[in-house]
Design a protein around this motif. Sequence first.
Motif, short mmCIF file in Angstrom:
data_model
loop_
_atom_site.label_atom_id
_atom_site.label_comp_id
_atom_site.label_asym_id
_atom_site.label_seq_id
_atom_site.Cartn_x
_atom_site.Cartn_y
_atom_site.Cartn_z
N SER A 16 -0.77 -1.98 6.30
CA SER A 16 -2.03 -2.35 5.60
C SER A 16 -2.65 -2.69 4.14
N GLY A 17 -1.71 -3.52 3.66
CA GLY A 17 -1.10 -3.37 1.64
C GLY A 17 -1.75 -5.23 1.71
N GLN B 76 -2.93 -0.48 11.59
CA GLN B 76 -2.37 -0.02 10.64
C GLN B 76 -3.40 1.60 10.53
N SER C 192 -7.68 -0.14 4.41
CA SER C 192 -7.18 -0.33 3.23
C SER C 192 -8.94 -1.54 3.08
N TYR C 193 -9.49 -1.64 1.31
CA TYR C 193 -10.37 -2.28 1.02
C TYR C 193 -9.91 -3.51 1.37
N PRO D 164 -12.17 2.73 5.06
CA PRO D 164 -10.68 3.76 4.17
C PRO D 164 -11.06 5.33 3.49
N GLN E 15 -6.08 3.81 -4.27
CA GLN E 15 -5.60 3.78 -4.00
C GLN E 15 -5.46 2.05 -4.16
N VAL F 241 -6.33 -1.79 -4.38
CA VAL F 241 -7.33 -2.37 -3.56
C VAL F 241 -6.81 -4.07 -3.29
N CYS F 242 -7.04 -3.79 -2.40
CA CYS F 242 -6.38 -5.80 -1.32
C CYS F 242 -6.91 -6.82 -2.35
N SER G 234 -1.34 6.27 -2.92
CA SER G 234 -0.59 6.08 -1.89
C SER G 234 0.69 6.87 -1.31
#
Length: 492
Positions: free
Chosen positions: A188-189, A210, A214-215, A290, A297, A299-300, A445
């Motif tokens: 999910s990264g 996932q 995640s964001y 999340p 953690q 943010v993408c 993480s």
Amino acid sequence: MAAPEKLDFDVVIIGAGISGINFAYRLQERNPELSYTILEGRHEMGGTWSLFKYPGIRSDSDLHTFGFPWRPWEEQTTIAQGPLILKYMKESAAMYGIDKRIQYHHKVENAEWSTLSKTWTCNVTANGSAEKHIRARFILLCCGYYDYDNPLQSVIPGIENFKGTVAHPQFWPEDLDYTDKNVVIVGSGATAITLLPVLAKKAASVTILQRSPSYVLSLPGQDGLDKTIYNLTWWNKPLFQSLIRWKYILIPFLITRLCYYFPKRMRKFFSDTIQSQLPPTVARDPHFNPSYNPFEQRVCFCPDGDFYDALKSGKGGMETGIVETVTPDSIKLTSGKELHPDVIVTATGLRVRFAGGLNFLVDGKPYNIADSYVWKGVMLENLPNAAYVFGYVDASWTLGADATAQLVCRMLKRMRSEGVAEVVPRRSELEKKNMVDVPLLRLTSTYIKRAKDMLPKTGATGQWRPRSYYLQDLLMAKFGDIRTGLEWIRGV
């Protein structure tokens, strides 16, 4: 820094990635009297941008700050594809003659410090077999933060039974054809978020599987403020580039501060923003809800919402759950659902490796990084004349690399002017007795938790605190205290 006998270089830089190239430039700029070389274990410069070949590889932060401060990024895109970043790095190095100082296929196996001669000896495997010994007064570790040879392999029950193709992004098969196939990306990264929209262009379907969400935020290639700055400064290119760079330094800084100080409000803001971009067929909860607050953690980011466009097209999908087992032709989840991929991509993260996994000896005795504290986020306790580069988790890596480079160059200049041959971080007896440990990195993480036993320590007070943010670190590099916590030893 008076040269000892048989000294090959004043400074050895280990690693020709973005940190190593940047430090070489700063060394040429601030300390032109010092000789240096860059030792690179691979066949070309670039680090991450040379190693990874998976479809769509790109930066996960803006290039105005990820790029070098001494050569502004001039492309139209803010988040750039890997090959374009590699091209930019090679051009930048050639522009200042840095490429001529790189020794490729030179893998540093270990480094030995001698207090008697005040030198480091880097023991190098050159071109796969030849053994070389390169002596220098100072070494800088620009090796990145992950293991280039061994990716992080999460435990996926039954994965060995799968009869289709299994690929890891760190070693992407060049001949992998996923056209009209069903692809499941486990993870999910940032890598998973990057892969989905690219693979969806040719695949029949692409699903991110996932364990936890995640964001994912969209970052426009050029926003309204960018255009306003250009309209006001079109007549002065350097001014425009400077203002754009500072915009991308300050606005993310303000956002991360808000997240740290007002986590609940920023969590709602992020959630509402994500909800507004999702198609009706994809629920925010559980897929984008999340359990942690923003920037606990990473943010993408996705450029111009390409990730959400893939979801809206119907070819991209999300599944949140735990794998019970993988069969020859399916992935069974504990919820009872089954996925039927032709290709499984294990985008499960990177294996953290500090300082390139080098082994250090100090006067013949092995040095243990995990037992040592960090001085100003730059040097390791009781390790003389050595610095390392470790970037930020909530800002561009290069910002941290450049703050480190400027601090080290300032130290080198003072060493030379004062006739100092050795600098080594030391905690006082009182600090040893009362030191309270804090995490080196704020991230929660999984890959960081797994690396806890191999990372150095940081304290809650004094010069041993973890690095904070770019503006403070830059001021520290230029004007801060570089005496406290360091032992300065003059040459013999």
